[in-house]
Design a protein around this motif. Sequence first.
Motif, short mmCIF file in Angstrom:
data_model
loop_
_atom_site.label_atom_id
_atom_site.label_comp_id
_atom_site.label_asym_id
_atom_site.label_seq_id
_atom_site.Cartn_x
_atom_site.Cartn_y
_atom_site.Cartn_z
N THR A 1 0.84 -1.20 0.00
CA THR A 1 0.00 0.00 0.00
C THR A 1 0.87 1.25 0.00
OG1 THR A 1 -1.74 -1.19 1.19
CG2 THR A 1 -1.86 1.21 1.20
N TYR A 2 1.91 1.26 0.82
CA TYR A 2 2.79 2.44 0.85
C TYR A 2 3.54 2.58 -0.47
CZ TYR A 2 5.76 6.08 2.71
OH TYR A 2 6.38 7.29 2.94
N ALA B 1 0.17 1.96 6.00
CA ALA B 1 0.85 2.98 5.19
C ALA B 1 1.28 4.16 6.06
CB ALA B 1 -0.07 3.45 4.07
N TYR B 2 0.42 4.55 7.01
CA TYR B 2 0.80 5.63 7.93
C TYR B 2 2.01 5.23 8.77
CZ TYR B 2 -2.56 9.43 7.51
OH TYR B 2 -3.26 10.53 7.07
N TRP C 1 -3.46 10.56 -0.96
CA TRP C 1 -3.64 10.61 0.49
C TRP C 1 -5.12 10.79 0.87
CZ3 TRP C 1 -0.71 8.85 4.08
CH2 TRP C 1 0.69 8.86 3.97
N HIS D 1 5.04 5.67 6.73
CA HIS D 1 5.31 7.08 6.47
C HIS D 1 5.91 7.76 7.71
CE1 HIS D 1 5.04 10.42 3.74
NE2 HIS D 1 4.39 11.16 4.61
#
Length: 459
Positions: free
Chosen positions: A343-344, A397-398, A362, A401
């Motif tokens: 996903t990232y 994904a967060y 986003w 990040h």
Amino acid sequence: PTPRPSPTPTPWPWSRVPTRYDIQVTYDFARQTAIVSQQVEYTNVFQEPLDTLVTILDPLRYSGAVLLRSVRINGENAERIVPEGSVTRLELKLAKPLAPGETLRVTLEYALFLPRLAQQMHPYAATLFGYTQRQANFVDWYALIAPYHPQQGWLAYRPWFHGEYITYPLADYSVRWTLKDPPENLEIATNLEEVPCPEAQNPNERCFQGRQIRQAVFSFSPYYQAKSLTTATKIRLEGFFFPFEAQMGQAVLQTVADALEVYTALWGPYHHKRLVVVQGDSPTSMEADGLIFINQPLFDAYDGDPQSLLVTIAAHETAHQWWFAQVGNDQAQHPWMDEALATYAELLFYERKHPASVPWWWEQRIDAFSPDGYIDGAIYDYSGWLLYRSAVYLNGAYFLHRLRDRLGDDLFFAFLQAYASQRRFDIALPQDFFQVLSQFAPRDAWEQVVAAYMQNPSP
């Protein structure tokens, strides 16, 4: 950046002596049935004897889809145990323990009755086995020898309503199809290489081989229009699309080519000479080693704009050629190890190929769903698909990040490249991920990020 010295994790020994599958199939198109004769050579590469051998026969999850006729080990009938609640797990009791270094041969005879894809148990079940009016898919269709871990035992779990539950070790495959009354203009999409059939008895025999690959996947259709594209690094992309969407298929192949370019620069080379893309008559898209399915609804909504889920998911499934196919993982217990990274990877694709679309990604892919939940649960820990996606995919994904923010781009990307290199063709566990991370930054530099997103951070 120069990594901190740290011992490289030792790969599981089975990666050095792959299991070999020799499968012969008679496939009747009119009846959507397949008669399968399967032989498996399995070597005990561990330092301890094995009393049982565990196989996963995924079609057992569908009522009436399998007729298991016989299972033999070294020519003798094998005692089979189906543990309560396991559904697809077959434990084969060995007449005598398989000593380290010894090899045995398992022979299975069974019939498959393909289910209709529209009749499957749940719209988010991660499965593509079955047929529609346009397509027949053989995915997770044969008896797979589960991987064994000396501390954890056999990695063989029960199916679930969402997520993937099978862990795939590398293996060698030889598959011979005898096609009964095949339709005209039949196309076969597969991640294996077609080879001449030895001693072929009729023109409807087709043979395929694969070496050091995690799966053998086939999709049949007389309606496919084949497309192709060769990347700058000489990777051949082969696309199989239905007539109405064939023009969109060329855009999909270009997206996959762009994603391969991005991910190769970030994580190292793609590991095959070809990558196959198939339009799926299915409720979900899905990765396989060397092949990806992209589901029909994504084509219906595509208008040529990169701010489209067709582009997003094509980039996502391409990323699984690193985070699943090259660096394997226990998908049932640690799904974040491939899904969060894939996903990232979508963001990394947009940053480098469509930077103006990053805010859209986003907003529409992540923030619109208000991601929440610990990312390190097993697939069984989430009570529904939306909660599973929210935690593992989106909050995952967060997590990556935030880790990137904490480390900085140079260290973050150097870490991922090292992780891909060190665990290539293995099955990685969470401790492997953090062991490689510790080579690039001390624990106190990232442990707060991990604690914020994981309920059970790895030591």
